[in-house]
Design an enzyme around this catalytic site. Structure first.
Site, PDB file in Angstrom:
ATOM      1  N   LYS A   1       0.819  -1.217   0.000  1.00  0.00           N
ATOM      2  CA  LYS A   1       0.000   0.000   0.000  1.00  0.00           C
ATOM      3  C   LYS A   1       0.856   1.272   0.000  1.00  0.00           C
ATOM      4  O   LYS A   1       0.566   2.219  -0.715  1.00  0.00           O
ATOM      5  CB  LYS A   1      -0.970  -0.010   1.174  1.00  0.00           C
TER       6      LYS A   1
ATOM      7  N   THR B   1     -10.062  -0.580  -4.175  1.00  0.00           N
ATOM      8  CA  THR B   1     -10.606  -1.343  -3.068  1.00  0.00           C
ATOM      9  C   THR B   1     -10.491  -0.481  -1.809  1.00  0.00           C
ATOM     10  O   THR B   1      -9.762   0.512  -1.788  1.00  0.00           O
ATOM     11  CB  THR B   1      -9.852  -2.675  -2.908  1.00  0.00           C
ATOM     12  N   GLY B   2     -11.206  -0.852  -0.777  1.00  0.00           N
ATOM     13  CA  GLY B   2     -11.402  -0.028   0.411  1.00  0.00           C
ATOM     14  C   GLY B   2     -10.208   0.658   1.019  1.00  0.00           C
ATOM     15  O   GLY B   2     -10.095   1.886   0.998  1.00  0.00           O
ATOM     16  N   THR B   3      -9.288  -0.092   1.592  1.00  0.00           N
ATOM     17  CA  THR B   3      -8.169   0.505   2.306  1.00  0.00           C
ATOM     18  C   THR B   3      -7.205   1.212   1.366  1.00  0.00           C
ATOM     19  O   THR B   3      -6.708   2.303   1.669  1.00  0.00           O
ATOM     20  CB  THR B   3      -7.416  -0.560   3.127  1.00  0.00           C
ATOM     21  N   THR B   4      -6.946   0.607   0.211  1.00  0.00           N
ATOM     22  CA  THR B   4      -6.082   1.270  -0.773  1.00  0.00           C
ATOM     23  C   THR B   4      -6.694   2.612  -1.166  1.00  0.00           C
ATOM     24  O   THR B   4      -5.996   3.623  -1.261  1.00  0.00           O
ATOM     25  CB  THR B   4      -5.878   0.377  -2.012  1.00  0.00           C
TER      26      THR B   4
ATOM     27  N   SER C   1     -13.469  -3.585   0.631  1.00  0.00           N
ATOM     28  CA  SER C   1     -12.098  -4.073   0.745  1.00  0.00           C
ATOM     29  C   SER C   1     -11.987  -5.346  -0.093  1.00  0.00           C
ATOM     30  O   SER C   1     -12.993  -6.018  -0.356  1.00  0.00           O
ATOM     31  CB  SER C   1     -11.730  -4.347   2.204  1.00  0.00           C
ATOM     32  N   GLY C   2     -10.765  -5.675  -0.506  1.00  0.00           N
ATOM     33  CA  GLY C   2     -10.550  -6.843  -1.365  1.00  0.00           C
ATOM     34  C   GLY C   2     -11.166  -8.121  -0.824  1.00  0.00           C
ATOM     35  O   GLY C   2     -11.974  -8.770  -1.495  1.00  0.00           O
TER      36      GLY C   2
ATOM     37  N   ASP D   1     -12.396  -6.867  -4.873  1.00  0.00           N
ATOM     38  CA  ASP D   1     -11.781  -7.402  -6.095  1.00  0.00           C
ATOM     39  C   ASP D   1     -12.856  -7.806  -7.096  1.00  0.00           C
ATOM     40  O   ASP D   1     -12.732  -7.552  -8.295  1.00  0.00           O
ATOM     41  CB  ASP D   1     -10.906  -8.624  -5.777  1.00  0.00           C
TER      42      ASP D   1
ATOM     43  N   ASP E   1       1.683  -8.517  -3.356  1.00  0.00           N
ATOM     44  CA  ASP E   1       2.817  -8.863  -2.504  1.00  0.00           C
ATOM     45  C   ASP E   1       3.125 -10.340  -2.739  1.00  0.00           C
ATOM     46  O   ASP E   1       2.429 -11.209  -2.215  1.00  0.00           O
ATOM     47  CB  ASP E   1       2.483  -8.609  -1.040  1.00  0.00           C
TER      48      ASP E   1
ATOM     49  N   HIS F   1      -7.801 -14.644   0.200  1.00  0.00           N
ATOM     50  CA  HIS F   1      -8.739 -14.460  -0.912  1.00  0.00           C
ATOM     51  C   HIS F   1      -8.037 -14.604  -2.267  1.00  0.00           C
ATOM     52  O   HIS F   1      -8.377 -13.925  -3.229  1.00  0.00           O
ATOM     53  CB  HIS F   1      -9.479 -13.128  -0.776  1.00  0.00           C
TER      54      HIS F   1
ATOM     55  N   ASP G   1     -10.167 -14.814  -5.383  1.00  0.00           N
ATOM     56  CA  ASP G   1     -10.698 -13.548  -5.900  1.00  0.00           C
ATOM     57  C   ASP G   1      -9.650 -12.822  -6.738  1.00  0.00           C
ATOM     58  O   ASP G   1      -9.964 -12.224  -7.766  1.00  0.00           O
ATOM     59  CB  ASP G   1     -11.136 -12.628  -4.750  1.00  0.00           C
TER      60      ASP G   1
ATOM     61  N   ARG H   1      -7.972 -13.086 -14.315  1.00  0.00           N
ATOM     62  CA  ARG H   1      -8.607 -13.793 -15.436  1.00  0.00           C
ATOM     63  C   ARG H   1      -9.558 -12.869 -16.207  1.00  0.00           C
ATOM     64  O   ARG H   1      -9.547 -12.836 -17.434  1.00  0.00           O
ATOM     65  CB  ARG H   1      -9.373 -15.018 -14.924  1.00  0.00           C
TER      66      ARG H   1
END
Length: 124
Positions: free
Chosen positions: A12, A36-39, A55-56, A61, A81, A88, A91, A97
């Site tokens: 992040k 996504t949420g925190t990012t 959030s992911g 995602d 990372d 997850h 996801d 994909r």
């Protein structure tokens, strides 16, 4: 152009640094960021306007993958990372994909994301 930004916890800070490095381009009117949420929260705290998803792990995602499939998101920056395991992972693979199926550029690290932004800058 809508660009999705996602970063695992260990990436992040790298994402925010990358965004700040490219602030001039990313703050242009024709560029919209979703995350996504925190990012997204971290990007907002850095001065960016971002539409935040869940959030992911809670479905963010999947929300971004749906926007890719609908043609709303044209590019994804997902700073993964590679040294950490993720509950997850399914996801994450689904998002990758969907990007492949819909021929949407996906950068999983800063070097590839920078190349994509450089290509956008050349078109402006």
């Amino acid at each position: 152009m809508e660009i999705a930004i996602i970063a695992h916890d260990g990436k992040k800070a790298d994402m925010v640094q990358f965004l700040n490095k490219n602030k001039t381009l990313l703050l242009q009117e024709n560029i919209k960021l979703i995350a996504t949420g925190t990012t997204g929260s971290k990007a907002v705290n850095a001065g960016f306007k971002v539409k935040r998803m869940l959030s992911g792990p809670m479905g963010g995602d999947a929300q971004i993958a749906a926007r890719v499939a609908e043609g709303k998101t044209q590019m994804v920056f997902f700073f993964k990372d590679p040294l950490a395991s993720h509950a997850h992972e399914v996801d994450i693979n689904m998002l990758i994909r969907v990007c492949d199926v819909h021929n949407v550029p996906l950068a999983t690290n800063e070097a590839s994301a920078q190349l994509l932004l450089n290509a956008i800058a050349l078109q402006l």
